[in-house]
Design a protein around this motif. Structure first.
Motif, PDB file in Angstrom:
ATOM      1  N   TYR A   1     -25.175  -3.614  -9.128  1.00 34.11           N
ATOM      2  CA  TYR A   1     -23.777  -3.926  -8.837  1.00 34.11           C
ATOM      3  C   TYR A   1     -23.118  -2.773  -8.080  1.00 34.11           C
ATOM      4  CZ  TYR A   1     -18.871  -4.992  -9.656  1.00 34.11           C
ATOM      5  OH  TYR A   1     -17.530  -5.244  -9.494  1.00 34.11           O
TER       6      TYR A   1
ATOM      7  N   GLN B   1     -24.625  -0.496  -6.241  1.00 38.57           N
ATOM      8  CA  GLN B   1     -25.182  -0.411  -4.894  1.00 38.57           C
ATOM      9  C   GLN B   1     -24.602  -1.483  -3.971  1.00 38.57           C
ATOM     10  OE1 GLN B   1     -29.433  -0.441  -5.181  1.00 38.57           O
ATOM     11  NE2 GLN B   1     -29.542   1.706  -5.836  1.00 38.57           N
ATOM     12  N   ARG B   2     -24.379  -2.676  -4.498  1.00 39.76           N
ATOM     13  CA  ARG B   2     -23.774  -3.728  -3.668  1.00 39.76           C
ATOM     14  C   ARG B   2     -22.361  -3.341  -3.250  1.00 39.76           C
ATOM     15  NH1 ARG B   2     -26.316  -8.481  -7.021  1.00 39.76           N
ATOM     16  NH2 ARG B   2     -25.317  -7.233  -8.583  1.00 39.76           N
ATOM     17  N   ARG B   3     -21.620  -2.704  -4.167  1.00 41.32           N
ATOM     18  CA  ARG B   3     -20.269  -2.255  -3.828  1.00 41.32           C
ATOM     19  C   ARG B   3     -20.321  -1.155  -2.760  1.00 41.32           C
ATOM     20  NH1 ARG B   3     -15.764  -3.220  -6.421  1.00 41.32           N
ATOM     21  NH2 ARG B   3     -15.023  -1.077  -6.337  1.00 41.32           N
TER      22      ARG B   3
ATOM     23  N   ARG C   1     -20.970  -2.753   0.656  1.00 42.29           N
ATOM     24  CA  ARG C   1     -19.773  -3.416   1.186  1.00 42.29           C
ATOM     25  C   ARG C   1     -18.676  -2.422   1.535  1.00 42.29           C
ATOM     26  NH1 ARG C   1     -19.844  -7.091  -3.637  1.00 42.29           N
ATOM     27  NH2 ARG C   1     -17.945  -5.964  -4.121  1.00 42.29           N
TER      28      ARG C   1
ATOM     29  N   ASP D   1     -30.346  -2.904  -1.256  1.00 40.30           N
ATOM     30  CA  ASP D   1     -30.536  -2.874  -2.707  1.00 40.30           C
ATOM     31  C   ASP D   1     -31.643  -3.837  -3.141  1.00 40.30           C
ATOM     32  OD1 ASP D   1     -29.184  -5.214  -2.225  1.00 40.30           O
ATOM     33  OD2 ASP D   1     -27.951  -5.092  -4.021  1.00 40.30           O
TER      34      ASP D   1
ATOM     35  N   ARG E   1     -32.662  -4.983  -6.990  1.00 37.71           N
ATOM     36  CA  ARG E   1     -32.591  -6.400  -7.359  1.00 37.71           C
ATOM     37  C   ARG E   1     -33.926  -6.904  -7.891  1.00 37.71           C
ATOM     38  NH1 ARG E   1     -29.186  -9.765  -2.836  1.00 37.71           N
ATOM     39  NH2 ARG E   1     -27.280  -8.563  -2.990  1.00 37.71           N
TER      40      ARG E   1
END
Length: 176
Positions: A55, A57-59, A62, A76, A80
């Protein structure tokens, strides 16, 4: 997409890989109930840690969070995949725990039913019949059919029934 054991071993650390190996089929059934619940707790903790890392890394990707390291994360996919492997381990442990609960419930139900039957027989004054020893856990026994064996083939019986119906229809048509 399925992840092979070799890929899973590459994705996980050594201690995580040891935990995930214990969640695979033959090993998970050999564990005691206490060991299984401990394993479930450990694998869930690792999965939750990987989930929060994915989570974060996704932020970062973005642009919503500051990079944790010196350089921001670009992909990521590894995190995942690691999360997916650990989630499969959690599902496997949960399935084994559910299987054990179902098996225990079935055994308890049989015990309760036997006690109830014994109480019912006791109330009626009956004794436990020794000649009827067939039990569900002993497997299936072949029981001879009580129906008479007929020598007439079913196709022949149907053919004759249809012929009778046709001739009755002809008689009815002549009489009308």
């Amino acid at each position: 997409m399925a992840i092979s054991r070799k890929q899973a071993e590459r994705l996980l650390t050594a201690d995580e890989w040891q935990l995930v190996q214990k969640t695979h089929h033959p090993a998970v059934q050999d564990l005691s109930d206490a060991d299984l619940s401990d394993l479930a707790k450990l694998v869930r903790e690792r999965r939750d840690r990987a989930q929060s890392e994915a989570y974060r890394q996704r932020r970062e990707i973005r642009g919503k969070a500051q990079p944790k390291g010196a350089t921001p994360v670009r992909k990521d996919t590894g995190t995942r995949a690691k999360l997916e492997v650990l989630a499969m381990g959690v599902r496997s442990v949960n399935a084994e725990q559910a299987r054990r609960r179902r098996m225990l419930a079935k055994v308890r139900m049989v015990e309760n039913l036997r006690r109830a039957l014994a109480r019912k027989k006791e109330a009626k004054g009956e004794k436990d019949e020794a000649f009827n020893t067939r039990q569900a856990h002993a497997g299936m026994h072949s029981i001879e059919s009580s129906k008479r064996k007929t020598l007439v083939r079913p196709m022949e019986r149907g053919r004759l029934r249809k012929a009778g119906a046709v001739s009755q229809a002809k008689r009815d048509a002549r009489g009308a």
